[in-house]
Enzyme design. Structure first.
Site, PDB file in Angstrom:
ATOM      1  N   GLY A 237       0.792  -1.233   0.000  1.00 49.17           N
ATOM      2  CA  GLY A 237       0.000   0.000   0.000  1.00 49.17           C
ATOM      3  C   GLY A 237       0.817   1.272   0.000  1.00 49.17           C
ATOM      4  O   GLY A 237       0.247   2.355  -0.023  1.00 49.17           O
ATOM      5  N   GLU A 278       5.485  -5.356   2.527  1.00 48.15           N
ATOM      6  CA  GLU A 278       5.110  -6.155   1.362  1.00 48.15           C
ATOM      7  C   GLU A 278       4.685  -5.270   0.192  1.00 48.15           C
ATOM      8  O   GLU A 278       3.542  -5.301  -0.245  1.00 48.15           O
ATOM      9  CB  GLU A 278       3.938  -7.031   1.792  1.00 48.15           C
ATOM     10  N   ARG A 281       3.435  -1.978  -5.787  1.00 51.27           N
ATOM     11  CA  ARG A 281       3.526  -0.753  -6.566  1.00 51.27           C
ATOM     12  C   ARG A 281       4.764   0.079  -6.245  1.00 51.27           C
ATOM     13  O   ARG A 281       5.408   0.617  -7.136  1.00 51.27           O
ATOM     14  CB  ARG A 281       2.271   0.058  -6.229  1.00 51.27           C
ATOM     15  N   ARG A 317      -5.220   0.243 -15.981  1.00 50.02           N
ATOM     16  CA  ARG A 317      -5.464   1.035 -14.765  1.00 50.02           C
ATOM     17  C   ARG A 317      -6.415   2.214 -14.985  1.00 50.02           C
ATOM     18  O   ARG A 317      -7.263   2.468 -14.142  1.00 50.02           O
ATOM     19  CB  ARG A 317      -4.141   1.500 -14.139  1.00 50.02           C
ATOM     20  N   TYR A 321      -9.609   1.916 -12.661  1.00 42.85           N
ATOM     21  CA  TYR A 321      -9.636   2.764 -11.467  1.00 42.85           C
ATOM     22  C   TYR A 321      -9.715   4.246 -11.787  1.00 42.85           C
ATOM     23  O   TYR A 321      -9.649   5.064 -10.868  1.00 42.85           O
ATOM     24  CB  TYR A 321      -8.352   2.607 -10.639  1.00 42.85           C
ATOM     25  N   CYS A 356     -12.294  -1.710 -29.759  1.00 44.66           N
ATOM     26  CA  CYS A 356     -13.697  -1.439 -30.080  1.00 44.66           C
ATOM     27  C   CYS A 356     -14.488  -1.448 -28.783  1.00 44.66           C
ATOM     28  O   CYS A 356     -15.223  -2.388 -28.481  1.00 44.66           O
ATOM     29  CB  CYS A 356     -14.215  -2.473 -31.042  1.00 44.66           C
ATOM     30  N   GLU A 357     -14.292  -0.396 -28.014  1.00 41.99           N
ATOM     31  CA  GLU A 357     -14.889  -0.298 -26.685  1.00 41.99           C
ATOM     32  C   GLU A 357     -14.717   1.171 -26.308  1.00 41.99           C
ATOM     33  O   GLU A 357     -13.604   1.682 -26.320  1.00 41.99           O
ATOM     34  CB  GLU A 357     -14.091  -1.194 -25.736  1.00 41.99           C
ATOM     35  N   TYR A 392       0.998  -3.154 -11.929  1.00 35.94           N
ATOM     36  CA  TYR A 392      -0.401  -3.408 -12.309  1.00 35.94           C
ATOM     37  C   TYR A 392      -0.669  -2.929 -13.731  1.00 35.94           C
ATOM     38  O   TYR A 392      -1.732  -2.414 -14.040  1.00 35.94           O
ATOM     39  CB  TYR A 392      -1.373  -2.759 -11.293  1.00 35.94           C
TER      40      TYR A 392
HETATM   41  C1  LIG Z   1      -1.521  -6.399  -3.645  1.00 35.22           C
HETATM   42  C2  LIG Z   1      -0.947  -6.741  -2.356  1.00 35.22           C
HETATM   43  C3  LIG Z   1       0.152  -6.047  -1.845  1.00 35.22           C
HETATM   44  C4  LIG Z   1       0.807  -4.916  -2.566  1.00 35.22           C
HETATM   45  O1  LIG Z   1       0.028  -3.781  -2.641  1.00 35.22           O
HETATM   46  P1  LIG Z   1       0.687  -2.458  -3.218  1.00 35.22           P
HETATM   47  O2  LIG Z   1      -0.381  -1.439  -3.070  1.00 35.22           O
HETATM   48  O3  LIG Z   1       1.017  -2.721  -4.635  1.00 35.22           O
HETATM   49  O4  LIG Z   1       1.890  -2.156  -2.406  1.00 35.22           O
HETATM   50  C5  LIG Z   1       0.675  -6.462  -0.662  1.00 35.22           C
HETATM   51  N1  LIG Z   1       0.149  -7.486   0.019  1.00 35.22           N
HETATM   52  C6  LIG Z   1      -0.916  -8.171  -0.432  1.00 35.22           C
HETATM   53  C7  LIG Z   1      -1.439  -9.312   0.335  1.00 35.22           C
HETATM   54  C8  LIG Z   1      -1.508  -7.819  -1.627  1.00 35.22           C
HETATM   55  O5  LIG Z   1      -2.558  -8.500  -2.061  1.00 35.22           O
END
Ligand SMILES: *Cc1c(COP(=O)(O)O)cnc(C)c1O
Length: 436
Positions: A237, A278, A281, A317, A321, A356-357, A392
Site C-alpha cells: 500500500g 510487502e 507498486r 489502470r 480505477y 472497439c470499446e 499493475y
Molecule cells: C496487492 C498486495 C500487496 C501490494 O500492494 P501495493 O499497493 O502494490 O503495495 C501487498 N500485500 C498483499 C497481500 C496484496 O494483495
C-alpha cells in the site's frame, strides 16, 4: 490553465535510463513496456530498515524483475499457484534462509495452490478461516509437519486510492475479519497449527494517517494471538508519486511507527519479532513506461483525440480505477532535429487506444468520465510515452480484440534487454480447438 505555452519535449525521458525512445522503438516496436532496473533497485534500498522486504509480485511478475529484486535481497509473496511457480522459476528456493523466501498469501486455496504449498513446504498467510482447516488437513494427509502459519487480518477499516483498491473494511473480501481472530486461534490449535505471524494490508494508496491506524489494530490483534508470534507484516500500500508534486511517503516516519509497535510486542512476548513490509507498486510503478505510437489524430466536435496503438489490453489502470498516468510525446524517428517539432504548443487532448470499446481511453477519471490532458501538438507517427506503468500494468494485459501481449524490456547497465517477446498470433491461438 495556460493554453498558449510551448514546450520542448524529450527524445528520452527520465524513466528510460538514457535510452533514446526512437532507438527502443526501432529495436522492439510498439507497444512496449520498458523498466529501468536502477529505479527498482533504488526503491528496494529505500526500505532497507525493514527486516524483510517481501515483493508483492502481482504488481509486475516478469521473471527478470523477480530475479532482479531477488538479487537485491527481496523475498517474495505469491497469491496463486502460478506465482509460486514463477518465484521458483526466478530462482527463489521454496525453503531455507532466516525468513521464508516465498509466502503464499490469499483468501482461498485453489486445489493446485494447496498441493504446491504442501509439496514444497511453502509457508502460508491465511485470508480466510477455511484456509486454516484445509491446510491443517492437507498437511496431515501428506504426513508432513506443518509450518507456522500467519493470518491476514481485516481490521474492520480500509483505505485505497479507489473502491477497487481498498482492501479493508466489510466491503472488502480480503483477510480474516478481526472479530473472528479468537475463533481462528482455536481453529489453528485444533489443527495442530501454530500462528507465528500476523499481516494486515488495507489498501493501496493509503496515507500516513490510515497506515498508522493499522499499527494500533495490529497491536490489539497480536495480543489475541500471544507469544507464539515471531513476525508482523505491514502489508503493502505504500503510495507512489504519479503526478508532478505528489509527495513520496515519509518512510522513516512510517518505519518508526511500525518499529515501535514491533518493539512493544517483543517486550510483551519476550520474543524477537521481525518486521516485514510487502510492497508491490512502490517497487516497480515508477520504473515502467509504456511506449506507444500515435496512429490517428482526430477532431470530434470540440474534442481532439490522439489514438494510440496501445489500449486497455496493455494498460487497464485508467479504465479500472480512473488511474492517472503521466504522459509525454516524442517525435517520430528522424524528426528530432526538426525545429518546428522541437517546440510545440500544448493543447487539450483525449488519449485513447485502438479497441472497439468506448472505455478505451487513457485520460479518464474514476467512474469512466473522459477528461483531457495538456500535451504537445503531435503528428501521426510520433510516440506517446505513458509513465509510471511498471506496476499493475503489463500484468493486467489481455488479448482483448485479439491483440498480442506487448513486449517487455529491461533497461540495465546501459543495455536494453528484451525480457518478454511480443506475443505472436500463433501463441495467442495456441490451445484453441475447432471441434471435428
Ligand atoms: C496487492 C498486495 C500487496 C501490494 O500492494 P501495493 O499497493 O502494490 O503495495 C501487498 N500485500 C498483499 C497481500 C496484496 O494483495
Amino acid at each position: 490553465m495556460p493554453t498558449d505555452t510551448t514546450t520542448s519535449f524529450p527524445t528520452q525521458i527520465d524513466s528510460l535510463a538514457g535510452h533514446a525512445i526512437a532507438d527502443l522503438v526501432a529495436e522492439f516496436g510498439t507497444p512496449t513496456f520498458c523498466y529501468d532496473a536502477d529505479k527498482i533497485v533504488e526503491r528496494v534500498n529505500d526500505l532497507a530498515a525493514f527486516d524483510v522486504v517481501r515483493y508483492a509480485q502481482k504488481a509486475a511478475s516478469n521473471l527478470a524483475i523477480l530475479d532482479l529484486v531477488r538479487r537485491h535481497g527481496v523475498l517474495v509473496d505469491a497469491v496463486s499457484a502460478g506465482e509460486i511457480r514463477r518465484a521458483m522459476a526466478a530462482g527463489y528456493q521454496p525453503t531455507g534462509g532466516e525468513h521464508p523466501p516465498i509466502v503464499y498469501t490469499a483468501d482461498i486455496f485453489d486445489r493446485e495452490a494447496l498441493e504446491l504449498v504442501v509439496e514444497h513446504g511453502i509457508p502460508i498467510n491465511c485470508g480466510s478461516p477455511d484456509m486454516i482447516d484445509q491446510y491443517g488437513e492437507a498437511m496431515k494427509a501428506a504426513d508432513k509437519t506443518p509450518l507456522g502459519i500467519t493470518l491476514r487480518i481485516n481490521p474492520g477499516f480500509g483505505h485505497g486510492h479507489s473502491q477497487k483498491t481498498n482492501t479493508g473494511g466489510e466491503q472488502s473480501k480480503h483477510g480474516i475479519w478481526h472479530e473472528q481472530l479468537a475463533d481462528c486461534v482455536t481453529r489453528a490449535a485444533e489443527n495442530d497449527l501454530i500462528i507465528t505471524g500476523l499481516h494486515m494490508h488495507i489498501g493501496s494508496g493509503t496515507d500516513m494517517e490510515h497506515l498508522s491506524q493499522v499499527c494500533g489494530a495490529m497491536e490489539q490483534a497480536a495480543h489475541v494471538v500471544g507469544p507464539t508470534l515471531t513476525s508482523i507484516s505491514a502489508g503493502g500500500g505504500l503510495p507512489t508519486p504519479y503526478r508532478d508534486g505528489d509527495q513520496r511517503v515519509d518512510l522513516a516516519a512510517y518505519f518508526d511507527l511500525w518499529d515501535a509497535t514491533r518493539n512493544r510486542l517483543a517486550t510483551a512476548f519476550g520474543n524477537h519479532i521481525s518486521l516485514e513490509i510487502e510492497p508491490g507498486r512502490y517497487l516497480t510503478a515508477e520504473s515502467g513506461s509504456l511506449i506507444a505510437e500515435i496512429r490517428a489524430i482526430k477532431q470530434m466536435g470540440s474534442n481532439l483525440y490522439y489514438l494510440l496503438d496501445a489500449g486497455f489490453n496493455d494498460l487497464a489502470r485508467p479504465i479500472l480505477y480512473g488511474a492517472y498516468h503521466p504522459m509525454s510525446i516524442c517525435p517520430a524517428a528522424g524528426d528530432e532535429g526538426s525545429e518546428i517539432k522541437s517546440e510545440r504548443k500544448l493543447q487539450d487532448v483525449i488519449v485513447g487506444g485502438p479497441l472497439c470499446e468506448s472505455g478505451d481511453i487513457f485520460t479518464q477519471e474514476e467512474g469512466g468520465f473522459v477528461c483531457s490532458r495538456q500535451l504537445p501538438e503531435a503528428a501521426v507517427g510520433d510516440y506517446l510515452i505513458i509513465g509510471c506503468a511498471g506496476a499493475y500494468s503489463s500484468v493486467m494485459g489481455s488479448n482483448y480484440n485479439s491483440k498480442p501481449l506487448a513486449a517487455e524490456v529491461l533497461l540495465q547497465d546501459s543495455k536494453a534487454h528484451v525480457i518478454r517477446q511480443r506475443q505472436t498470433f500463433e501463441e495467442m491461438i495456441a490451445g484453441e480447438i475447432i471441434p471435428k
